[in-house]
Design a protein around this motif. Structure first.
Motif, PDB file in Angstrom:
ATOM      1  N   GLU A 107       0.817  -1.220   0.000  1.00 47.52           N
ATOM      2  CA  GLU A 107       0.000   0.000   0.000  1.00 47.52           C
ATOM      3  C   GLU A 107       0.849   1.268   0.000  1.00 47.52           C
ATOM      4  OE1 GLU A 107      -2.785  -0.154   3.176  1.00 47.52           O
ATOM      5  OE2 GLU A 107      -3.929  -1.833   2.332  1.00 47.52           O
ATOM      6  N   GLN A 108       2.151   1.144   0.187  1.00 46.56           N
ATOM      7  CA  GLN A 108       3.029   2.311   0.161  1.00 46.56           C
ATOM      8  C   GLN A 108       3.349   2.770  -1.260  1.00 46.56           C
ATOM      9  OE1 GLN A 108       3.739   3.835   3.119  1.00 46.56           O
ATOM     10  NE2 GLN A 108       2.345   2.233   3.863  1.00 46.56           N
ATOM     11  N   LEU A 109       3.077   1.903  -2.226  1.00 47.09           N
ATOM     12  CA  LEU A 109       3.380   2.243  -3.614  1.00 47.09           C
ATOM     13  C   LEU A 109       2.188   2.945  -4.254  1.00 47.09           C
ATOM     14  CD1 LEU A 109       5.063  -1.081  -4.825  1.00 47.09           C
ATOM     15  CD2 LEU A 109       6.165   0.996  -3.923  1.00 47.09           C
ATOM     16  N   LYS A 110       2.481   4.016  -4.975  1.00 48.67           N
ATOM     17  CA  LYS A 110       1.410   4.702  -5.684  1.00 48.67           C
ATOM     18  C   LYS A 110       0.845   3.784  -6.781  1.00 48.67           C
ATOM     19  CE  LYS A 110       2.408   9.648  -5.207  1.00 48.67           C
ATOM     20  NZ  LYS A 110       2.638  10.907  -5.971  1.00 48.67           N
ATOM     21  N   THR A 177      -0.912  -1.371  -6.796  1.00 47.38           N
ATOM     22  CA  THR A 177      -2.324  -1.465  -7.175  1.00 47.38           C
ATOM     23  C   THR A 177      -2.548  -0.943  -8.593  1.00 47.38           C
ATOM     24  OG1 THR A 177      -3.093  -1.280  -4.897  1.00 47.38           O
ATOM     25  CG2 THR A 177      -4.652  -0.654  -6.618  1.00 47.38           C
ATOM     26  N   VAL A 178      -3.395  -1.637  -9.330  1.00 47.68           N
ATOM     27  CA  VAL A 178      -3.750  -1.249 -10.693  1.00 47.68           C
ATOM     28  C   VAL A 178      -5.230  -0.843 -10.695  1.00 47.68           C
ATOM     29  CG1 VAL A 178      -3.927  -1.995 -13.097  1.00 47.68           C
ATOM     30  CG2 VAL A 178      -2.067  -2.862 -11.647  1.00 47.68           C
ATOM     31  N   VAL A 179      -5.517   0.344 -11.186  1.00 52.65           N
ATOM     32  CA  VAL A 179      -6.890   0.850 -11.261  1.00 52.65           C
ATOM     33  C   VAL A 179      -7.255   1.050 -12.734  1.00 52.65           C
ATOM     34  CG1 VAL A 179      -8.466   2.735 -10.635  1.00 52.65           C
ATOM     35  CG2 VAL A 179      -6.704   1.981  -9.012  1.00 52.65           C
ATOM     36  N   LEU A 180      -8.451   0.612 -13.103  1.00 52.53           N
ATOM     37  CA  LEU A 180      -8.959   0.780 -14.464  1.00 52.53           C
ATOM     38  C   LEU A 180     -10.183   1.676 -14.414  1.00 52.53           C
ATOM     39  CD1 LEU A 180      -8.946  -2.991 -15.588  1.00 52.53           C
ATOM     40  CD2 LEU A 180      -7.008  -1.384 -15.532  1.00 52.53           C
TER      41      LEU A 180
END
Length: 529
Positions: A107-110, A177-180
């Motif tokens: 969760e620390q990664l953008k 995390t990958v957001v679409l």
């Protein structure tokens, strides 16, 4: 020409290191197989067969049934990508906006944000006979997949979902995390139901400046220029403005006509605008134009096939006006040098023996980063007021009422200028001095470099010609890029985007799947924070 200090952003190939088994099973085997090619054709063809047209005259969401086509598209995606819908979280935003989250382990990664839009421009009924294959057949002729949305932009949308499905099949779990985000009103103006609401929801969840990178549709990524291959991720886009010109004079019977009908006056107004375009919007190349950086990259490479006169002009800090002169014969390049003006709609009259009381025209402007929308409006007002004076008409100029509000009345003997709330200023320019740019450059070279002369890709920033849904995402990341992954050489022209016979090469679609697959893996390993 001696360029001692490089002005072309540095670039090195970056390949994924973790999970070499995924490289072997997906990249080296699956993606090169006939079975995957057939599956990819089937997936994209099926998406095309679900019409998702949007129209400028749509009513409110929830009231106009034409919005309901997106229920069918959502059902198609769930049926076609069951594993993805099992593993990723899907939130419906404003009924039809699709917001997928593939939760990362760190969760620390953008996170990264991949975008596309579900909607397409309509197919005009009077063009049906010009289509080689029915526009919603998704016909595959062995080389191209035909149909509305094949290029713009179901190709990208299906490629993103296909690439993630292939990673899920190999039990890949992202760290980042990958957001679409898939909107549904990109091809319209003024509604702000799709991407505008999605961006607000994403901001509510993640906050501003929360994404490492945002990628949306754009021009073809890999193009051949000056005898070599260039990767051109688009780092900015021009502003947008629609001007409507309305003439209202008394109607009547055509046997007793005035010297100038409403159509005739409108025609003179449009002619006046076109005759004044060169003076209103002169050609200019500034050194902060991303296209100037691309030219520098080309000029610095001794292997490029470039006329000496152009190479010398690029190397001269005072040579921009000469560059404009040498390159403005190309309409695509010319459009990057100024605000463009295009008359796209002209309406008036509906009967041979009746004088039309109203005549309307719409003129579309793509606003250069060298000026503002307000400055463009002022030029147009100053250009057209003398036309109203010439015909003794009242002259008005102002914004239209909002969506769902009653239209403003134009009184008789009036020439009126109006515009809607879809006007857009030029976007911020994404910096190439960042680890995100270096990583993007690296994965582009990883996927598209070829072991032939001129086949190693030089990546340089570019400005997109059109506009995208990223207009609503500027606050989510300073690193926003637009492109369509694939090699332009596979195309046999512009691909019929917004035209008859829209089609995409299957090779381009397969390259898009490979790119998004490797993009996710490379950015998952990258140190960007």
């Amino acid at each position: 020409m001696d360029i001692s200090l490089s002005r072309c952003p540095a670039q090195n190939k970056v390949s994924p290191v973790a999970r070499p088994d995924i490289t072997e099973k997906n990249v080296n085997q699956l993606f090169k197989s006939d079975s995957f090619r057939d599956l990819s054709v089937q997936r994209l063809s099926g998406a095309i067969q679900v019409p998702t047209e949007t129209f400028e005259n749509l009513g409110r969401l929830g009231e106009d049934k034409r919005w309901d086509v997106f229920y069918n598209f959502e059902k198609y995606l769930k049926k076609t990508f069951p594993l993805l819908h099992e593993k990723l979280h899907l939130e419906l935003v404003n009924e039809h906006g699709l917001l997928y989250t593939w939760q990362g382990s760190d969760e620390q990664l953008k996170p990264i944000l991949l975008m596309a839009h579900q909607d397409t421009v309509p197919v005009a009924a009077d063009t049906l006979s010009e289509w080689k294959y029915p526009p919603y057949s998704g016909h595959f002729d062995g080389q191209f997949i035909y149909g509305r949305g094949s290029q713009d932009c179901k190709n990208n949308l299906i490629a993103i979902l296909s690439s993630i499905t292939s990673l899920l099949d190999q039990d890949f779990v992202p760290r980042r995390t990958v957001v679409l985000s898939f909107g549904f009103d990109e091809e319209t103006s003024g509604f702000q139901y799709g991407a505008a609401r999605l961006s607000k929801r994403i901001t509510d969840i993640w906050g501003p400046d929360s994404f490492a990178i945002v990628v949306d549709e754009g021009q073809t990524l890999i193009v051949d220029r000056f005898g070599r291959s260039f990767g051109i991720p688009q780092v900015s886009e021009r502003g947008y403005f629609d001007l409507e010109v309305t003439v209202h004079i008394p109607g009547g019977h055509s046997s007793i006509p005035p010297a100038h009908t409403s159509i005739g006056i409108l025609a003179q107004a449009v002619t006046t605008l076109e005759n004044a375009a060169e003076a209103n919007f002169p050609l200019e190349l500034r050194t902060d134009n991303p296209f100037y950086t691309l030219l520098q990259c080309a000029a610095e490479d001794p292997s490029t096939e470039m006329p000496n006169e152009l190479r010398d002009a690029i190397g001269d800090p005072q040579g921009t006006s000469k560059i404009v002169k040498l390159l403005s014969h190309d309409p695509i390049i010319k459009s990057l040098f100024h605000t463009t003006q295009a008359v796209t709609i002209f309406q008036g009259g509906n009967k041979a023996n009746a004088l039309p009381a109203f005549a309307n025209g719409l003129i579309n402007y793509r606003v250069s980063s060298t000026e503002t929308v307000a400055q463009v409006r002022e030029k147009l007002i100053n250009t057209l007021k003398p036309v109203a004076d010439k015909f003794g008409l009242k002259f008005t100029a102002g914004p239209k009422p909002g969506v769902g509000e009653p239209p403003a009345e134009v009184p008789e003997y009036t020439l009126a200028l109006s515009w809607n709330n879809a006007a857009l200023e030029s976007s911020p320019v994404t910096s190439t001095d960042s680890p995100t740019w270096s990583t993007l450059t690296g994965v582009i070279k990883h996927v598209f470099d070829e072991s032939v002369d001129g086949g190693d890709v030089t990546v340089a920033p570019m400005q997109i010609i059109g506009n995208t849904d990223t207009r609503y995402y500027w606050d989510l990341s300073p690193q926003i890029y637009r492109f369509g992954p694939g090699r332009d050489r596979h195309n046999d022209g512009p691909g019929g985007i917004h035209d008859v016979n829209e089609h995409v090469p299957i090779e381009v679609h397969l390259e898009a799947i490979l790119f998004f697959h490797e993009f996710i893996r490379v950015f998952d390993e990258a140190d960007l924070e």
